[in-house]
Design a protein around this motif. Structure first.
Motif, PDB file in Angstrom:
ATOM      1  N   LEU A  61       0.839  -1.197   0.000  1.00 14.19           N
ATOM      2  CA  LEU A  61       0.000   0.000   0.000  1.00 14.19           C
ATOM      3  C   LEU A  61       0.875   1.248   0.000  1.00 14.19           C
ATOM      4  CD1 LEU A  61      -2.688  -0.870   2.710  1.00 14.19           C
ATOM      5  CD2 LEU A  61      -2.950  -0.988   0.226  1.00 14.19           C
ATOM      6  N   ASP A  62       0.400   2.305  -0.624  1.00  9.29           N
ATOM      7  CA  ASP A  62       1.158   3.547  -0.525  1.00  9.29           C
ATOM      8  C   ASP A  62       0.907   4.182   0.841  1.00  9.29           C
ATOM      9  OD1 ASP A  62      -1.299   4.980  -0.668  1.00  9.29           O
ATOM     10  OD2 ASP A  62      -1.152   5.095  -2.851  1.00  9.29           O
ATOM     11  N   MET A  63       1.765   5.138   1.195  1.00 12.42           N
ATOM     12  CA  MET A  63       1.678   5.726   2.530  1.00 12.42           C
ATOM     13  C   MET A  63       0.357   6.449   2.746  1.00 12.42           C
ATOM     14  SD  MET A  63       4.457   7.936   4.668  1.00 12.42           S
ATOM     15  CE  MET A  63       5.423   6.475   5.048  1.00 12.42           C
ATOM     16  N   GLU A  64      -0.202   6.984   1.703  1.00 15.44           N
ATOM     17  CA  GLU A  64      -1.483   7.671   1.824  1.00 15.44           C
ATOM     18  C   GLU A  64      -2.578   6.703   2.285  1.00 15.44           C
ATOM     19  OE1 GLU A  64      -4.482  10.518  -0.839  1.00 15.44           O
ATOM     20  OE2 GLU A  64      -2.655   9.683  -1.718  1.00 15.44           O
ATOM     21  N   ALA A  65      -2.584   5.502   1.750  1.00 17.36           N
ATOM     22  CA  ALA A  65      -3.587   4.512   2.141  1.00 17.36           C
ATOM     23  C   ALA A  65      -3.382   4.063   3.588  1.00 17.36           C
ATOM     24  CB  ALA A  65      -3.529   3.316   1.197  1.00 17.36           C
ATOM     25  N   ARG A  66      -2.120   3.823   3.962  1.00 20.76           N
ATOM     26  CA  ARG A  66      -1.855   3.440   5.356  1.00 20.76           C
ATOM     27  C   ARG A  66      -2.208   4.587   6.302  1.00 20.76           C
ATOM     28  NH1 ARG A  66       2.833   1.049   2.797  1.00 20.76           N
ATOM     29  NH2 ARG A  66       4.124   2.814   3.480  1.00 20.76           N
ATOM     30  N   SER A  67      -1.926   5.811   5.870  1.00 25.05           N
ATOM     31  CA  SER A  67      -2.237   6.979   6.682  1.00 25.05           C
ATOM     32  C   SER A  67      -3.737   7.087   6.954  1.00 25.05           C
ATOM     33  CB  SER A  67      -1.738   8.253   5.989  1.00 25.05           C
ATOM     34  OG  SER A  67      -2.061   9.396   6.733  1.00 25.05           O
ATOM     35  N   MET A 111       1.257  11.054  17.597  1.00 30.14           N
ATOM     36  CA  MET A 111       0.675  10.798  16.277  1.00 30.14           C
ATOM     37  C   MET A 111       0.678  12.051  15.415  1.00 30.14           C
ATOM     38  SD  MET A 111      -2.384   7.974  16.773  1.00 30.14           S
ATOM     39  CE  MET A 111      -2.995   8.354  18.416  1.00 30.14           C
ATOM     40  N   ASP A 112       0.442  13.216  16.011  1.00 29.09           N
ATOM     41  CA  ASP A 112       0.538  14.463  15.251  1.00 29.09           C
ATOM     42  C   ASP A 112       1.943  14.626  14.662  1.00 29.09           C
ATOM     43  OD1 ASP A 112      -2.088  15.196  15.744  1.00 29.09           O
ATOM     44  OD2 ASP A 112      -1.597  16.450  17.476  1.00 29.09           O
ATOM     45  N   GLY A 113       2.954  14.291  15.452  1.00 31.09           N
ATOM     46  CA  GLY A 113       4.326  14.367  14.957  1.00 31.09           C
ATOM     47  C   GLY A 113       4.595  13.401  13.827  1.00 31.09           C
ATOM     48  N   PHE A 114       4.039  12.191  13.928  1.00 32.07           N
ATOM     49  CA  PHE A 114       4.232  11.213  12.856  1.00 32.07           C
ATOM     50  C   PHE A 114       3.473  11.609  11.587  1.00 32.07           C
ATOM     51  CE2 PHE A 114       5.175   8.133  16.429  1.00 32.07           C
ATOM     52  CZ  PHE A 114       6.520   8.036  16.125  1.00 32.07           C
ATOM     53  N   MET A 118       5.063  12.058   7.994  1.00 31.81           N
ATOM     54  CA  MET A 118       4.607  11.251   6.862  1.00 31.81           C
ATOM     55  C   MET A 118       4.318  12.119   5.634  1.00 31.81           C
ATOM     56  SD  MET A 118       2.117   8.665   9.003  1.00 31.81           S
ATOM     57  CE  MET A 118       1.364   7.858   7.591  1.00 31.81           C
ATOM     58  N   ASP A 119       3.856  13.343   5.871  1.00 32.95           N
ATOM     59  CA  ASP A 119       3.524  14.224   4.755  1.00 32.95           C
ATOM     60  C   ASP A 119       4.739  14.554   3.893  1.00 32.95           C
ATOM     61  OD1 ASP A 119       0.859  14.295   5.452  1.00 32.95           O
ATOM     62  OD2 ASP A 119       1.012  16.177   6.573  1.00 32.95           O
ATOM     63  N   SER A 120       5.921  14.538   4.501  1.00 31.01           N
ATOM     64  CA  SER A 120       7.134  14.868   3.749  1.00 31.01           C
ATOM     65  C   SER A 120       8.084  13.684   3.597  1.00 31.01           C
ATOM     66  CB  SER A 120       7.871  16.031   4.440  1.00 31.01           C
ATOM     67  OG  SER A 120       8.202  15.695   5.782  1.00 31.01           O
ATOM     68  N   PHE A 121       7.628  12.495   3.995  1.00 27.18           N
ATOM     69  CA  PHE A 121       8.487  11.308   3.933  1.00 27.18           C
ATOM     70  C   PHE A 121       8.698  10.867   2.486  1.00 27.18           C
ATOM     71  CE2 PHE A 121       9.284   6.713   4.124  1.00 27.18           C
ATOM     72  CZ  PHE A 121      10.302   6.670   5.066  1.00 27.18           C
ATOM     73  N   GLU A 122       9.937  10.712   2.113  1.00 24.03           N
ATOM     74  CA  GLU A 122      10.279  10.278   0.755  1.00 24.03           C
ATOM     75  C   GLU A 122      10.676   8.808   0.792  1.00 24.03           C
ATOM     76  OE1 GLU A 122      12.286  13.688  -1.788  1.00 24.03           O
ATOM     77  OE2 GLU A 122      13.299  13.489   0.148  1.00 24.03           O
ATOM     78  N   GLN A 123       9.841   7.966   0.214  1.00 25.91           N
ATOM     79  CA  GLN A 123      10.199   6.552   0.178  1.00 25.91           C
ATOM     80  C   GLN A 123      11.372   6.314  -0.757  1.00 25.91           C
ATOM     81  OE1 GLN A 123       7.052   3.825  -0.835  1.00 25.91           O
ATOM     82  NE2 GLN A 123       8.286   2.043  -0.329  1.00 25.91           N
ATOM     83  N   GLU A 124      11.426   7.069  -1.845  1.00 25.52           N
ATOM     84  CA  GLU A 124      12.560   6.987  -2.760  1.00 25.52           C
ATOM     85  C   GLU A 124      13.202   8.356  -2.886  1.00 25.52           C
ATOM     86  OE1 GLU A 124      11.772   5.074  -6.454  1.00 25.52           O
ATOM     87  OE2 GLU A 124      11.133   3.192  -5.504  1.00 25.52           O
ATOM     88  N   ARG A 125      14.525   8.367  -2.773  1.00 24.89           N
ATOM     89  CA  ARG A 125      15.272   9.614  -2.754  1.00 24.89           C
ATOM     90  C   ARG A 125      16.424   9.534  -3.741  1.00 24.89           C
ATOM     91  NH1 ARG A 125      15.691   9.456   3.900  1.00 24.89           N
ATOM     92  NH2 ARG A 125      13.471   9.014   4.215  1.00 24.89           N
ATOM     93  N   ALA A 126      16.690  10.627  -4.419  1.00 26.71           N
ATOM     94  CA  ALA A 126      17.815  10.668  -5.349  1.00 26.71           C
ATOM     95  C   ALA A 126      19.096  10.969  -4.587  1.00 26.71           C
ATOM     96  CB  ALA A 126      17.578  11.738  -6.401  1.00 26.71           C
ATOM     97  N   TYR A 127      20.159  10.241  -4.929  1.00 28.42           N
ATOM     98  CA  TYR A 127      21.492  10.547  -4.409  1.00 28.42           C
ATOM     99  C   TYR A 127      22.475  10.362  -5.556  1.00 28.42           C
ATOM    100  CZ  TYR A 127      25.681  10.703  -1.549  1.00 28.42           C
ATOM    101  OH  TYR A 127      26.893  11.056  -1.020  1.00 28.42           O
ATOM    102  N   ARG A 128      23.030  11.468  -6.052  1.00 21.61           N
ATOM    103  CA  ARG A 128      23.864  11.455  -7.254  1.00 21.61           C
ATOM    104  C   ARG A 128      23.090  10.788  -8.382  1.00 21.61           C
ATOM    105  NH1 ARG A 128      29.371   9.600  -4.112  1.00 21.61           N
ATOM    106  NH2 ARG A 128      29.707  11.542  -2.972  1.00 21.61           N
ATOM    107  N   ARG A 453      16.082   5.742  18.109  1.00 21.16           N
ATOM    108  CA  ARG A 453      15.449   7.059  18.142  1.00 21.16           C
ATOM    109  C   ARG A 453      13.982   6.900  17.787  1.00 21.16           C
ATOM    110  NH1 ARG A 453      19.349   7.660  20.492  1.00 21.16           N
ATOM    111  NH2 ARG A 453      20.890   9.348  20.471  1.00 21.16           N
ATOM    112  N   GLU A 454      13.130   7.521  18.600  1.00 16.21           N
ATOM    113  CA  GLU A 454      11.690   7.415  18.406  1.00 16.21           C
ATOM    114  C   GLU A 454      11.107   8.808  18.236  1.00 16.21           C
ATOM    115  OE1 GLU A 454      10.612   3.372  20.860  1.00 16.21           O
ATOM    116  OE2 GLU A 454      10.731   5.227  22.034  1.00 16.21           O
ATOM    117  N   GLY A 455      10.106   8.918  17.348  1.00 13.51           N
ATOM    118  CA  GLY A 455       9.432  10.184  17.146  1.00 13.51           C
ATOM    119  C   GLY A 455       9.726  10.805  15.801  1.00 13.51           C
ATOM    120  N   GLY A 456       8.689  11.364  15.153  1.00 13.25           N
ATOM    121  CA  GLY A 456       8.847  12.120  13.926  1.00 13.25           C
ATOM    122  C   GLY A 456       9.528  11.354  12.811  1.00 13.25           C
ATOM    123  N   PRO A 457      10.280  12.041  11.954  1.00  4.18           N
ATOM    124  CA  PRO A 457      10.934  11.358  10.825  1.00  4.18           C
ATOM    125  C   PRO A 457      11.953  10.318  11.259  1.00  4.18           C
ATOM    126  CG  PRO A 457      11.682  13.647  11.016  1.00  4.18           C
ATOM    127  CD  PRO A 457      10.506  13.495  11.929  1.00  4.18           C
TER     128      PRO A 457
END
Length: 474
Positions: A61-67, A111-114, A118-128, A453-457
């Motif tokens: 599922l995409d993050m939107e559906a899990r959210s 949950m507000d922090g998560f 989640m709104d800005s979480f990038e499942q795939e990220r470019a690196y070089r 580490r727990e919380g947020g991103p």
């Protein structure tokens, strides 16, 4: 007495394979309030199998559906605030106002922090020229404590589900009622079968079974350092990831130019939740020129800390969680007296008027030296040790003279000194001048206070594996 023997496995409430009852005690009354069953290997295997079967579909599922599922759970959690507060107060002794507000309130706050992360979480990220992909690690076993039950359950379960992991939760057998209610809410939210599972049990049983299970990919544990070491050893044979949030012995460094309410706030923070917080500022280090005045303030503050039954409304502290915890604290208070510390407030025994229940007198020791047991060991009760220091360098040295490294505290109006000392102390978190942290911050420690580490991103990434892909630039 409540009967809560069933487990939540594969989307249904099921009976244990074999009944092994455990009575849950109300620490205010020393009377039985519920009975649960402790799981065995067959129960754990069934829960892990359900989580394994559910993982591919949930991860796809995409993050939107899990959210969407998690937001529905959020609404249910908020609507059932009073029930959750009552359960926490009954099982672990938090006063009802604290349980219904701060203890329950950890849930929506985290949950507000998560959700923000989640709104800005990038499942795939470019690196070089590569593509870096954050993928759910798999089936997560979660072992949570009794002192802030919803704080730790939410900090583990919500981010794991958010990134696509499936979960088997083992809450503390001492305080399981809030987690059973949490499971009811998960069921009401309609998550797919097997995504969230709960099996009650003790550390030696279900805890060890999860830690050694070949089909569990990660263990997230909050509790004592002793138990964290045992879990790490148990998990080593399968090389599963182990994330630990363990004990603490936080130093509260009070300089002579500290804000006016620094000592008062430090005493109240230490006593909050009956001292049963891993990040409590239990060592107050005071600059010598301010030491006599600080002792007067600390003594006066402790005298105003009321102790009463957990079901009574109002601002007070309740009992500690169990007879074993009460006995441990009494033993450490006795040790402090024998080793020569000065009892500034409190001491041995129950507070006046409370002859039943696991109630501890708010206790402050002065003239505590670094070689004393109460300076070095985590007491996990309403007990504060106060020690003088001569200068900034000695304060830093004393703060770092511990096997723990969770949270330290700094009190001074000198902003440059505040930042300088914060950078020098060895802990995962540093609170200065009683300014608390916002939601979504990385909660965790160094040294024997753990490694996660727990919380947020940071909490989301804790439950991810990193995959790099070449030849497919973004």
């Amino acid at each position: 007495m409540l009967e809560k023997r069933q487990f939540y496995i594969n989307g249904s409430w099921v009976d244990p394979v074999s009944q092994n009852d455990l009575v849950v005690m109300n620490p205010s009354t020393e009377e039985a309030c519920a009975v649960i069953s402790l799981g065995n290997t067959a129960d754990t295997d069934a829960a892990v199998a359900a989580a394994n079967a559910a993982f591919p579909g949930w991860a796809a599922l995409d993050m939107e559906a899990r959210s969407a599922y998690l937001h529905k759970f959020y609404d249910i959690y908020v609507a059932r605030q009073a029930e959750m507060g009552a359960a926490i107060s009954m099982e672990m002794g938090a006063p009802i106002d604290l349980a219904t507000n701060s203890q329950w309130g950890c849930g929506p706050w985290h949950m507000d922090g998560f959700f923000e992360a989640m709104d800005s979480f990038e499942q795939e990220r470019a690196y070089r020229n590569e593509r870096v992909r954050m993928e759910p690690i798999g089936v997560c076993g979660m072992i949570t404590p009794w002192n802030w039950p919803m704080n730790q359950v939410v900090l583990k379960v919500i981010p794991a589900l958010a990134v696509g992991c499936t979960v088997v939760l083992k809450p503390s057998e001492i305080a399981p009622l809030s987690s059973l209610l949490f499971a009811e809410m998960m069921d009401e939210a309609g998550l797919p079968k097997g995504v969230f599972n709960l099996v009650n049990g003790d550390g030696a049983g279900v805890g060890t079974q999860l830690s050694t299970h070949p089909d569990v990919d990660m263990i997230s544990f909050t509790g004592s350092t002793r138990a964290g070491v045992a879990i790490s050893k148990a998990a080593a044979d399968s090389l599963k990831r182990v994330s630990l949030e363990l004990g603490g012995k936080g130093a509260n460094i009070v300089f002579a130019d500290a804000p006016e309410k620094a000592v008062r706030n430090g005493v109240l923070h230490c006593m909050n939740n009956s001292g049963q917080s891993c990040n409590a500022p239990t060592r107050m280090l005071v600059e010598r020129s301010y030491y006599p005045e600080a002792l007067d303030i600390a003594k006066a503050t402790a005298a105003k800390v009321a102790v009463d039954l957990s079901e009574k409304p109002g601002r007070h502290i309740g009992p500690v969680v169990s007879e074993a915890q009460f006995d441990k604290i009494q033993g450490l208070i006795e040790t402090g007296i024998k080793e020569g510390a000065t009892v500034l407030a409190g001491g041995l025994g129950r507070p006046e008027g409370l002859n039943k229940g696991y109630f501890v007198r708010p206790t402050i020791f002065a003239d505590v030296t670094p070689d004393m047991t109460i300076y070095r060991e985590e007491i996990f009760g309403p007990v504060l040790a106060i020690t003088p220091f001569d200068d900034e360098a000695q304060a830093i040295e004393m703060a770092n003279d511990t096997v723990y490294g969770l949270t330290n505290y700094i009190q001074t109006e000198d902003s440059e000194k505040r930042l300088r000392v914060a950078r020098a102390v060895r802990s995962g978190m540093v609170e200065t001048n009683s300014v608390g942290f916002g939601h979504g911050i990385p909660f965790g420690g160094m040294k024997q206070s753990g490694n996660g580490r727990e919380g947020g991103p940071w909490g989301l990434e804790e439950f991810c594996e990193v995959k790099v892909i070449s030849g497919c630039p973004m």
